[in-house]
Design a protein around this motif. Structure first.
Motif, PDB file in Angstrom:
ATOM      1  N   GLY A 188      -1.470  -6.869  -7.027  1.00 44.57           N
ATOM      2  CA  GLY A 188      -2.432  -5.482  -7.843  1.00 44.57           C
ATOM      3  C   GLY A 188      -1.742  -4.138  -7.416  1.00 44.57           C
ATOM      4  N   LEU A 189      -0.416  -4.747  -7.090  1.00 39.73           N
ATOM      5  CA  LEU A 189       0.825  -3.557  -7.466  1.00 39.73           C
ATOM      6  C   LEU A 189       1.513  -3.426  -8.191  1.00 39.73           C
ATOM      7  N   PHE A 190       1.741  -4.736  -8.317  1.00 38.92           N
ATOM      8  CA  PHE A 190       3.644  -5.464  -9.320  1.00 38.92           C
ATOM      9  C   PHE A 190       2.022  -4.917 -11.145  1.00 38.92           C
ATOM     10  N   LEU A 193       0.717  -1.275   0.202  1.00 40.63           N
ATOM     11  CA  LEU A 193      -0.154   0.401   0.097  1.00 40.63           C
ATOM     12  C   LEU A 193       0.412   1.494   0.153  1.00 40.63           C
ATOM     13  N   ALA A 194       1.997   1.108   0.573  1.00 43.35           N
ATOM     14  CA  ALA A 194       2.863   2.510   0.990  1.00 43.35           C
ATOM     15  C   ALA A 194       3.161   2.587  -0.377  1.00 43.35           C
ATOM     16  N   THR A 241      -4.255 -13.274   2.195  1.00 46.32           N
ATOM     17  CA  THR A 241      -4.562 -13.898   1.222  1.00 46.32           C
ATOM     18  C   THR A 241      -4.959 -11.965   0.693  1.00 46.32           C
ATOM     19  N   LEU A 242      -5.130 -11.310   1.646  1.00 45.13           N
ATOM     20  CA  LEU A 242      -4.455  -9.513   1.256  1.00 45.13           C
ATOM     21  C   LEU A 242      -3.789  -8.932   0.732  1.00 45.13           C
ATOM     22  N   SER A 243      -2.921  -9.657   1.399  1.00 45.00           N
ATOM     23  CA  SER A 243      -1.417  -9.275   1.475  1.00 45.00           C
ATOM     24  C   SER A 243      -0.888 -10.001  -0.237  1.00 45.00           C
ATOM     25  N   LEU A 244      -1.040 -10.924  -0.638  1.00 40.51           N
ATOM     26  CA  LEU A 244      -1.104 -11.717  -1.989  1.00 40.51           C
ATOM     27  C   LEU A 244      -1.263 -10.534  -3.268  1.00 40.51           C
ATOM     28  N   MET A 245      -2.874 -10.393  -2.753  1.00 38.27           N
ATOM     29  CA  MET A 245      -3.541 -10.047  -4.407  1.00 38.27           C
ATOM     30  C   MET A 245      -3.471  -8.762  -4.245  1.00 38.27           C
ATOM     31  N   GLY A 281      -7.940   2.026  -2.581  1.00 39.08           N
ATOM     32  CA  GLY A 281      -8.856   0.922  -2.908  1.00 39.08           C
ATOM     33  C   GLY A 281      -8.628   0.310  -4.902  1.00 39.08           C
ATOM     34  N   PHE A 282      -7.585   0.884  -5.062  1.00 41.98           N
ATOM     35  CA  PHE A 282      -7.893   0.343  -6.564  1.00 41.98           C
ATOM     36  C   PHE A 282      -6.677  -0.743  -6.492  1.00 41.98           C
ATOM     37  N   LEU A 283      -5.754  -0.805  -5.268  1.00 37.61           N
ATOM     38  CA  LEU A 283      -5.313  -2.003  -4.723  1.00 37.61           C
ATOM     39  C   LEU A 283      -6.290  -3.496  -4.473  1.00 37.61           C
TER      40      LEU A 283
END
Lengths: 187, 278
Positions: free
Chosen positions: B133-135, B58-59, B125-129, B69-71
């Motif tokens: 999403g960031l990548f 997120l950072a 799951t939150l961390s992985l997704m 929100g997008f991530l």
């Protein structure tokens, strides 16, 4: 499949198209009333790819499909994507696609009717077996439940798909061979 | 005609073009960060360790101008999977589970151990997704493919062909929308002749039977495309050796530091397991 210079563009084109077919096949996904694993055409394309493209380009097509999905493109069953799915409940099936393409590609090198049928059946069995192993290991559930949720509901559908893959392989085989120039040695 | 328009939504990626420092990192560094965030998210044994990658992603997203929100959008489609995994944990109790029972409803009970496993699944799951999403939001399609080729290049020595995999991925990405389009036009042609897609009547078996006739024409058309493509590649002199790239990815200042930071983030997440009680 011989990878002559002629074979590389043809093989790459075929592998990418089968990878794309696997992606599109995931969109034809029919949710089953039981469990989290929907019925899709991806496994049909994965096994047909193995049968038609052989043990090199077939698995490569599946790996490309998995890579596309792992990178987050929504091409796994039901329009999902992301590497989390490889580690998720249905990750075993995804790994199974590539192994199945390899197995059926190795078995069906000769393109006889029997070899195609056998290769196709072994391919689908590989996907189901690895899928069940995935369900068991990644969800920490007993074997019985993994098989009840991840193998039995698919047997009828997969039997039909296995027959279809074998027939398709016989029909489309000559076309693929002429394209790759792999079997007649010319071109 | 529901179920047909659907095919067109094979939307490719969610790349958000930008010129931030995060965007300008080389593909290899981005992959390294992706790997670091995912490994620490999956392998940490504590809540803090599993959630650290989420915070970092997120950072980094904020630094790249991409909102949380997008991530986090990527989490939504897999909520059913999380629910299913949770249900499995609750329905089948662990042999020899001696932990405290938090909630009991007839034969079904939620023990402290099961609750922990469910919460860990959610955190991971939150961390992985979010990491994925960031990548995908800071890495373009071309970078993604070239990155695969660069990262897997060492496998060349083992007799494998990473360049072929990258080529197949690159071409397949362009072909997905095309195949989806073919599928749609064939489905429409068949529907106009009375085939029934997606009306939902007749259950899964009838639905499967309606879709199967799509398979053959789509495969044949795809093979025809493959022939055209192979000819096009050949006539342009495609060869595996000595290829050059149109795009180049110059390293910017601090690239090495950014890579070290990825490794440090991974280690920090494992260190969390030590400092925070499970």
């Amino acid at each position: 499949m011989k990878s002559s210079q002629r074979g590389i563009p043809a093989g790459a084109a075929l592998a990418s198209l089968f990878a794309a077919l696997c992606c599109a096949g995931a969109y034809i996904s029919i949710p089953l009333p039981i469990g989290p694993v929907p019925l899709t055409l991806t496994n049909l394309f994965a096994v047909t790819g193995g049968l038609l493209l052989g043990p090199l380009w077939g698995p490569l097509a599946c790996l490309a499909y998995i890579a596309i999905g792992a990178l987050g493109f929504p091409v796994f069953s039901g329009g999902r994507g992301g590497l989390a799915h490889l580690a998720g409940p249905t990750g075993g099936y995804l790994v199974g696609y590539a192994v199945a393409a390899l197995a059926s590609g190795l078995l069906a090198r000769k393109r006889g009717a029997l070899a195609s049928a056998l290769g196709s059946a072994i391919g689908f069995a590989t996907i189901l077996a690895l899928g069940a192993v995935g369900l068991k290991v990644l969800n920490d559930i007993p074997w019985g439940k993994a098989i009840a949720a991840g193998v039995l509901p698919f047997l009828p559908g997969d039997a039909i798909k296995a027959a279809l893959a074998a027939v398709l392989c016989r029909r489309l085989g000559p076309f693929v061979d002429s394209l790759t120039g792999a079997r007649d040695g010319s071109a | 005609m529901r179920g047909i328009e659907f095919f067109r939504n094979v939307s490719i990626g969610q790349y958000r073009a930008g010129s931030s420092y995060v965007h300008r990192l080389t593909p290899a560094t981005k992959y390294l960060w992706l790997l670091a965030l995912m490994v620490s998210g999956i392998a940490s044994a504590s809540y803090a360790g599993a959630l650290l990658p989420l915070a970092l992603a997120l950072a980094l997203g904020a630094a790249a101008g991409i909102g949380p929100g997008f991530l986090l959008r990527g989490v939504k489609p897999i909520v059913p999977f999380i629910v299913f995994t949770g249900l499995l944990q609750v329905l089948f109790s662990w042999p020899g589970d001696g932990s405290r029972v938090l909630l009991a409803l007839g034969p079904i009970s939620l023990s402290a151990r099961e609750a922990r496993l469910v919460l860990m699944t959610v955190a991971r799951t939150l961390s992985l997704m979010t990491a994925i999403g960031l990548f995908t939001s800071v890495t373009s399609e071309g970078e993604t493919v070239h990155g695969i080729e660069d990262l897997l290049a060492p496998l060349e020595r083992l007799g494998l062909h990473p360049a072929r995999l990258a080529l197949a991925v690159g071409i397949a990405l362009r072909f997905v929308p095309m195949i989806a389009g073919e599928l749609e036009s064939i489905a429409k042609a068949q529907a106009s002749r009375g085939a029934d897609f997606g009306s939902g009547r007749g259950g899964p078996i009838a639905k499967a039977r309606a879709y199967l006739p799509l398979f053959v024409p789509v495969t044949v058309r795809a093979l025809e495309r493959a022939e055209l493509l192979a000819e096009a590649m050949e006539s342009r002199g495609y060869a595996e050796k000595g290829r050059t790239r149109l795009a180049s990815y110059p390293e910017q200042g601090g690239e090495a530091l950014a890579r070290l930071a990825a490794v440090a983030a991974c280690l920090a997440s494992f260190a969390m397991d030590h400092f925070f009680s499970r």
